[in-house]
Write a protein that holds these residues in place. Structure first.
Motif, PDB file in Angstrom:
ATOM      1  N   CYS A  48       0.860  -1.184   0.000  1.00 38.33           N
ATOM      2  CA  CYS A  48       0.000   0.000   0.000  1.00 38.33           C
ATOM      3  C   CYS A  48       0.894   1.231   0.000  1.00 38.33           C
ATOM      4  O   CYS A  48       1.816   1.325   0.813  1.00 38.33           O
ATOM      5  CB  CYS A  48      -0.895   0.015   1.227  1.00 38.33           C
ATOM      6  N   SER A  49       0.644   2.155  -0.915  1.00 37.95           N
ATOM      7  CA  SER A  49       1.469   3.357  -1.024  1.00 37.95           C
ATOM      8  C   SER A  49       0.600   4.586  -1.170  1.00 37.95           C
ATOM      9  O   SER A  49      -0.505   4.527  -1.707  1.00 37.95           O
ATOM     10  CB  SER A  49       2.384   3.271  -2.247  1.00 37.95           C
ATOM     11  N   THR A  50       1.138   5.697  -0.688  1.00 38.58           N
ATOM     12  CA  THR A  50       0.533   6.997  -0.896  1.00 38.58           C
ATOM     13  C   THR A  50       1.542   7.837  -1.658  1.00 38.58           C
ATOM     14  O   THR A  50       2.711   7.910  -1.277  1.00 38.58           O
ATOM     15  CB  THR A  50       0.201   7.676   0.451  1.00 38.58           C
ATOM     16  N   VAL A  51       1.103   8.433  -2.771  1.00 43.22           N
ATOM     17  CA  VAL A  51       1.990   9.271  -3.578  1.00 43.22           C
ATOM     18  C   VAL A  51       1.381  10.655  -3.732  1.00 43.22           C
ATOM     19  O   VAL A  51       0.153  10.820  -3.731  1.00 43.22           O
ATOM     20  CB  VAL A  51       2.290   8.653  -4.969  1.00 43.22           C
ATOM     21  N   TYR A  52       2.250  11.647  -3.850  1.00 45.45           N
ATOM     22  CA  TYR A  52       1.847  13.046  -3.989  1.00 45.45           C
ATOM     23  C   TYR A  52       2.292  13.532  -5.354  1.00 45.45           C
ATOM     24  O   TYR A  52       3.486  13.518  -5.662  1.00 45.45           O
ATOM     25  CB  TYR A  52       2.513  13.903  -2.903  1.00 45.45           C
ATOM     26  N   ILE A  53       1.314  13.950  -6.190  1.00 48.81           N
ATOM     27  CA  ILE A  53       1.647  14.451  -7.523  1.00 48.81           C
ATOM     28  C   ILE A  53       0.954  15.783  -7.753  1.00 48.81           C
ATOM     29  O   ILE A  53      -0.005  16.130  -7.078  1.00 48.81           O
ATOM     30  CB  ILE A  53       1.292  13.430  -8.633  1.00 48.81           C
ATOM     31  N   ASN A  54       1.445  16.517  -8.724  1.00 53.30           N
ATOM     32  CA  ASN A  54       0.951  17.855  -9.033  1.00 53.30           C
ATOM     33  C   ASN A  54      -0.564  17.847  -9.241  1.00 53.30           C
ATOM     34  O   ASN A  54      -1.085  17.104 -10.073  1.00 53.30           O
ATOM     35  CB  ASN A  54       1.653  18.369 -10.289  1.00 53.30           C
ATOM     36  N   SER A  55      -1.279  18.685  -8.496  1.00 52.15           N
ATOM     37  CA  SER A  55      -2.742  18.734  -8.622  1.00 52.15           C
ATOM     38  C   SER A  55      -3.195  19.391  -9.916  1.00 52.15           C
ATOM     39  O   SER A  55      -4.355  19.263 -10.300  1.00 52.15           O
ATOM     40  CB  SER A  55      -3.359  19.466  -7.431  1.00 52.15           C
ATOM     41  N   LYS A  56      -2.308  20.107 -10.592  1.00 50.55           N
ATOM     42  CA  LYS A  56      -2.679  20.767 -11.844  1.00 50.55           C
ATOM     43  C   LYS A  56      -2.650  19.805 -13.022  1.00 50.55           C
ATOM     44  O   LYS A  56      -3.169  20.092 -14.081  1.00 50.55           O
ATOM     45  CB  LYS A  56      -1.752  21.953 -12.128  1.00 50.55           C
ATOM     46  N   GLY A  57      -2.021  18.650 -12.844  1.00 48.46           N
ATOM     47  CA  GLY A  57      -2.023  17.634 -13.895  1.00 48.46           C
ATOM     48  C   GLY A  57      -3.315  16.850 -13.853  1.00 48.46           C
ATOM     49  O   GLY A  57      -4.029  16.830 -12.854  1.00 48.46           O
ATOM     50  N   THR A  58      -3.647  16.198 -14.938  1.00 52.05           N
ATOM     51  CA  THR A  58      -4.902  15.472 -14.989  1.00 52.05           C
ATOM     52  C   THR A  58      -4.700  13.960 -14.916  1.00 52.05           C
ATOM     53  O   THR A  58      -5.647  13.233 -14.657  1.00 52.05           O
ATOM     54  CB  THR A  58      -5.661  15.797 -16.288  1.00 52.05           C
ATOM     55  N   GLU A  59      -3.501  13.495 -15.146  1.00 56.51           N
ATOM     56  CA  GLU A  59      -3.249  12.060 -15.176  1.00 56.51           C
ATOM     57  C   GLU A  59      -2.934  11.535 -13.780  1.00 56.51           C
ATOM     58  O   GLU A  59      -2.168  12.130 -13.035  1.00 56.51           O
ATOM     59  CB  GLU A  59      -2.076  11.745 -16.106  1.00 56.51           C
ATOM     60  N   LYS A  60      -3.529  10.396 -13.446  1.00 58.13           N
ATOM     61  CA  LYS A  60      -3.190   9.756 -12.188  1.00 58.13           C
ATOM     62  C   LYS A  60      -1.932   8.904 -12.397  1.00 58.13           C
ATOM     63  O   LYS A  60      -1.595   8.551 -13.535  1.00 58.13           O
ATOM     64  CB  LYS A  60      -4.348   8.919 -11.667  1.00 58.13           C
ATOM     65  N   PRO A  61      -1.216   8.575 -11.317  1.00 58.17           N
ATOM     66  CA  PRO A  61      -0.022   7.746 -11.470  1.00 58.17           C
ATOM     67  C   PRO A  61      -0.413   6.348 -11.935  1.00 58.17           C
ATOM     68  O   PRO A  61      -1.564   5.923 -11.784  1.00 58.17           O
ATOM     69  CB  PRO A  61       0.571   7.716 -10.057  1.00 58.17           C
ATOM     70  N   THR A  62       0.546   5.635 -12.491  1.00 53.44           N
ATOM     71  CA  THR A  62       0.315   4.265 -12.937  1.00 53.44           C
ATOM     72  C   THR A  62       1.389   3.356 -12.352  1.00 53.44           C
ATOM     73  O   THR A  62       2.494   3.797 -12.050  1.00 53.44           O
ATOM     74  CB  THR A  62       0.353   4.167 -14.474  1.00 53.44           C
ATOM     75  N   VAL A  63       1.046   2.086 -12.177  1.00 47.88           N
ATOM     76  CA  VAL A  63       2.024   1.088 -11.758  1.00 47.88           C
ATOM     77  C   VAL A  63       2.634   0.534 -13.033  1.00 47.88           C
ATOM     78  O   VAL A  63       1.935  -0.090 -13.830  1.00 47.88           O
ATOM     79  CB  VAL A  63       1.365  -0.026 -10.923  1.00 47.88           C
ATOM     80  N   GLN A  64       3.912   0.792 -13.241  1.00 43.99           N
ATOM     81  CA  GLN A  64       4.542   0.404 -14.504  1.00 43.99           C
ATOM     82  C   GLN A  64       5.333  -0.883 -14.430  1.00 43.99           C
ATOM     83  O   GLN A  64       5.349  -1.647 -15.372  1.00 43.99           O
ATOM     84  CB  GLN A  64       5.447   1.523 -15.005  1.00 43.99           C
ATOM     85  N   ARG A  65       6.008  -1.107 -13.312  1.00 43.07           N
ATOM     86  CA  ARG A  65       6.888  -2.273 -13.282  1.00 43.07           C
ATOM     87  C   ARG A  65       7.052  -2.756 -11.853  1.00 43.07           C
ATOM     88  O   ARG A  65       7.253  -1.969 -10.937  1.00 43.07           O
ATOM     89  CB  ARG A  65       8.246  -1.910 -13.871  1.00 43.07           C
ATOM     90  N   THR A  66       6.965  -4.075 -11.680  1.00 43.97           N
ATOM     91  CA  THR A  66       7.232  -4.714 -10.401  1.00 43.97           C
ATOM     92  C   THR A  66       8.274  -5.793 -10.659  1.00 43.97           C
ATOM     93  O   THR A  66       8.084  -6.620 -11.546  1.00 43.97           O
ATOM     94  CB  THR A  66       5.953  -5.358  -9.827  1.00 43.97           C
ATOM     95  N   THR A  67       9.379  -5.756  -9.905  1.00 41.51           N
ATOM     96  CA  THR A  67      10.420  -6.760 -10.087  1.00 41.51           C
ATOM     97  C   THR A  67      10.844  -7.308  -8.728  1.00 41.51           C
ATOM     98  O   THR A  67      10.869  -6.585  -7.735  1.00 41.51           O
ATOM     99  CB  THR A  67      11.668  -6.185 -10.796  1.00 41.51           C
ATOM    100  N   GLN A  68      11.171  -8.591  -8.712  1.00 42.84           N
ATOM    101  CA  GLN A  68      11.716  -9.215  -7.512  1.00 42.84           C
ATOM    102  C   GLN A  68      13.132  -9.647  -7.802  1.00 42.84           C
ATOM    103  O   GLN A  68      13.391 -10.375  -8.750  1.00 42.84           O
ATOM    104  CB  GLN A  68      10.872 -10.419  -7.077  1.00 42.84           C
ATOM    105  N   ASP A  69      14.061  -9.194  -6.975  1.00 45.63           N
ATOM    106  CA  ASP A  69      15.464  -9.579  -7.077  1.00 45.63           C
ATOM    107  C   ASP A  69      15.863 -10.151  -5.725  1.00 45.63           C
ATOM    108  O   ASP A  69      16.096  -9.396  -4.777  1.00 45.63           O
ATOM    109  CB  ASP A  69      16.325  -8.370  -7.440  1.00 45.63           C
ATOM    110  N   ASP A  70      15.892 -11.477  -5.635  1.00 46.15           N
ATOM    111  CA  ASP A  70      16.170 -12.177  -4.384  1.00 46.15           C
ATOM    112  C   ASP A  70      15.189 -11.743  -3.299  1.00 46.15           C
ATOM    113  O   ASP A  70      14.017 -12.050  -3.384  1.00 46.15           O
ATOM    114  CB  ASP A  70      17.625 -11.974  -3.948  1.00 46.15           C
ATOM    115  N   SER A  71      15.659 -10.985  -2.307  1.00 45.78           N
ATOM    116  CA  SER A  71      14.812 -10.630  -1.163  1.00 45.78           C
ATOM    117  C   SER A  71      14.164  -9.251  -1.294  1.00 45.78           C
ATOM    118  O   SER A  71      13.508  -8.793  -0.374  1.00 45.78           O
ATOM    119  CB  SER A  71      15.631 -10.686   0.123  1.00 45.78           C
TER     120      SER A  71
END
Length: 142
Positions: A48-71
């Motif tokens: 679960c994450s909370t992110v802060y982005i410019n309120s003047k933009g119209t696009e919401k953030p996206t999850v682009q990549r998840t990687t697991q490297d060992d631990s």
């Protein structure tokens, strides 16, 4: 390896403003937590994450990549940032479930707010262009 975005939700109704911007670095790294749980017999890691982005933009953030490297599990949230640090923010809650054959090896999660150059200026703001993406490291709870 499988990740599923459960939700990306704007959680503020009015523009969010930081009162003390002198002690803030831009972009603001995500606030994150990670916990294992049993999902119908499948061990799953909820991030679960909370992110802060410019309120003047119209696009919401996206999850682009998840990687697991060992631990370590690494998650990248993409967002657009113009050339000026904003005065006001939209706050987004992002929830992701992650599973893999080696999920039990994960001991830390790193979430990054990944800088993506904007094609339009959405300022005004209070600072300069952030040149780096920002991340937060958290341990995965049991």
């Amino acid at each position: 390896m499988d990740d599923q975005v459960i939700q990306i939700t704007k959680i503020n109704t009015e523009d969010f403003i930081f009162k003390d911007i002198q002690n803030i670095t831009f972009p603001i790294p995500p606030l994150a937590s990670a916990n294992f749980y049993d999902n119908d017999g499948v061990q799953t890691l909820k991030v679960c994450s909370t992110v802060y982005i410019n309120s003047k933009g119209t696009e919401k953030p996206t999850v682009q990549r998840t990687t697991q490297d060992d631990s370590t599990l690494t998650i990248y949230y993409d967002y657009e940032w113009d050339e000026i640090s904003p005065d006001t923010y939209n706050v987004y809650y992002i929830e992701t479930d992650y599973t893999s054959d080696t999920i039990g090896d994960i001991t830390e999660v790193i979430t990054y707010l990944k800088y993506t150059p904007s094609t339009t200026v959405v300022g005004p703001g209070d600072g300069g262009d952030p040149t780096l993406s920002r991340g937060t490291k958290t341990s995965s709870g049991g």
